[in-house]
Design an enzyme around this catalytic site. Structure first.
Site, PDB file in Angstrom:
ATOM      1  N   LYS A 121     -29.366   8.368 -21.412  1.00 22.96           N
ATOM      2  CA  LYS A 121     -28.813   7.014 -21.511  1.00 22.96           C
ATOM      3  C   LYS A 121     -29.413   6.276 -22.706  1.00 22.96           C
ATOM      4  O   LYS A 121     -28.686   5.698 -23.525  1.00 22.96           O
ATOM      5  CB  LYS A 121     -29.078   6.224 -20.233  1.00 22.96           C
ATOM      6  CG  LYS A 121     -28.425   4.842 -20.222  1.00 22.96           C
ATOM      7  CD  LYS A 121     -29.208   3.830 -19.426  1.00 22.96           C
ATOM      8  CE  LYS A 121     -30.352   3.266 -20.263  1.00 22.96           C
ATOM      9  NZ  LYS A 121     -31.037   2.130 -19.617  1.00 22.96           N
ATOM     10  N   ASP A 139     -25.407   3.441 -17.610  1.00 20.99           N
ATOM     11  CA  ASP A 139     -26.469   2.897 -16.762  1.00 20.99           C
ATOM     12  C   ASP A 139     -25.868   2.589 -15.393  1.00 20.99           C
ATOM     13  O   ASP A 139     -24.726   2.971 -15.107  1.00 20.99           O
ATOM     14  CB  ASP A 139     -27.096   1.655 -17.399  1.00 20.99           C
ATOM     15  CG  ASP A 139     -26.135   0.476 -17.454  1.00 20.99           C
ATOM     16  OD1 ASP A 139     -24.946   0.633 -17.106  1.00 20.99           O
ATOM     17  OD2 ASP A 139     -26.572  -0.619 -17.844  1.00 20.99           O
TER      18      ASP A 139
END
Length: 216
Positions: A121, A139
């Site tokens: 991420k 996320d």
């Protein structure tokens, strides 16, 4: 509604209603953004933005940070979640950035993930925000919002969500789409009580349509 059509309508809505969407983390260079994103894991951007000015004043470069101690860093970030782990990761990241990358934050997702505290991420955020690469960082907000609206189907992991989103979102829109979904999840499609009645996407949203049927 077919998935392709849902994506097209959702994208069109965001383009009209959120033409500007960008990270809410404060930074002035790639090093600062990398630090901020590492700190933002399971912590609000607002909290991170409160901590980083003093941290960056003390350690304006990766070289400076690499010469700190874990305890020094901890004292600046003690108010965030998991400060011990993050202090350790920041120190390790800074040392690797200096020793392996000559203080240049890499633009390659695999290279970025070699550094402590940098998962997929975080790597995608850096690649997308700093280097304008076609990457989709997933996320908790992106994961939740995508599933609720119906952009993703039976996605069990962030990577599955990433792949499904990248299949239907045009490459040139991936960077801003990441922020669309995050901001929508942060302020409208919140985790516990989504603000469905005031949401402009409700007529396209699988979750809302399902909940509406329950009420009827």
């Amino acid at each position: 509604m077919r998935k392709k059509e849902r994506f097209e309508k959702v994208i069109a809505w965001f383009q009209e209603n959120m033409p500007i969407a960008e990270t809410e983390l404060h930074y002035t260079n790639p090093y600062e953004l990398l630090v901020a994103v590492i700190l933002s894991a399971q912590c609000t951007d607002k909290r991170v933005n409160m901590m980083t000015p003093a941290l960056f004043e003390q350690y304006p470069t990766a070289f400076d940070l690499s010469h700190a101690t874990q305890e020094d860093i901890f004292n600046f970030i003690r108010s965030c979640s998991y400060p011990n782990n993050k202090a350790k990761h920041l120190l390790g990241m800074a040392k690797m950035l200096v020793e392996d990358f000559k203080e240049e934050v890499p633009d390659d997702i695999k290279e970025l993930q070699k550094m402590p505290g940098v998962g997929r991420k975080t790597a995608n955020v850096i690649a997308s925000v700093v280097y304008d690469k076609p990457a989709m960082a997933v996320d908790t907000h992106v994961f939740r919002v995508s599933a609720r609206i119906g952009l993703t189907t039976n996605s069990k992991t962030p990577l599955e969500t990433e792949k499904q989103l990248m299949k239907y979102i045009p490459e040139e829109l991936l960077a801003i789409a990441h922020h669309w979904l995050i901001l929508h999840g942060r302020y409208v499609c919140i985790a516990r009580k989504p603000k469905c009645k005031s949401c402009g996407l409700k007529d396209l949203c699988k979750y809302y349509i399902k909940e509406l049927k329950k009420e009827q």
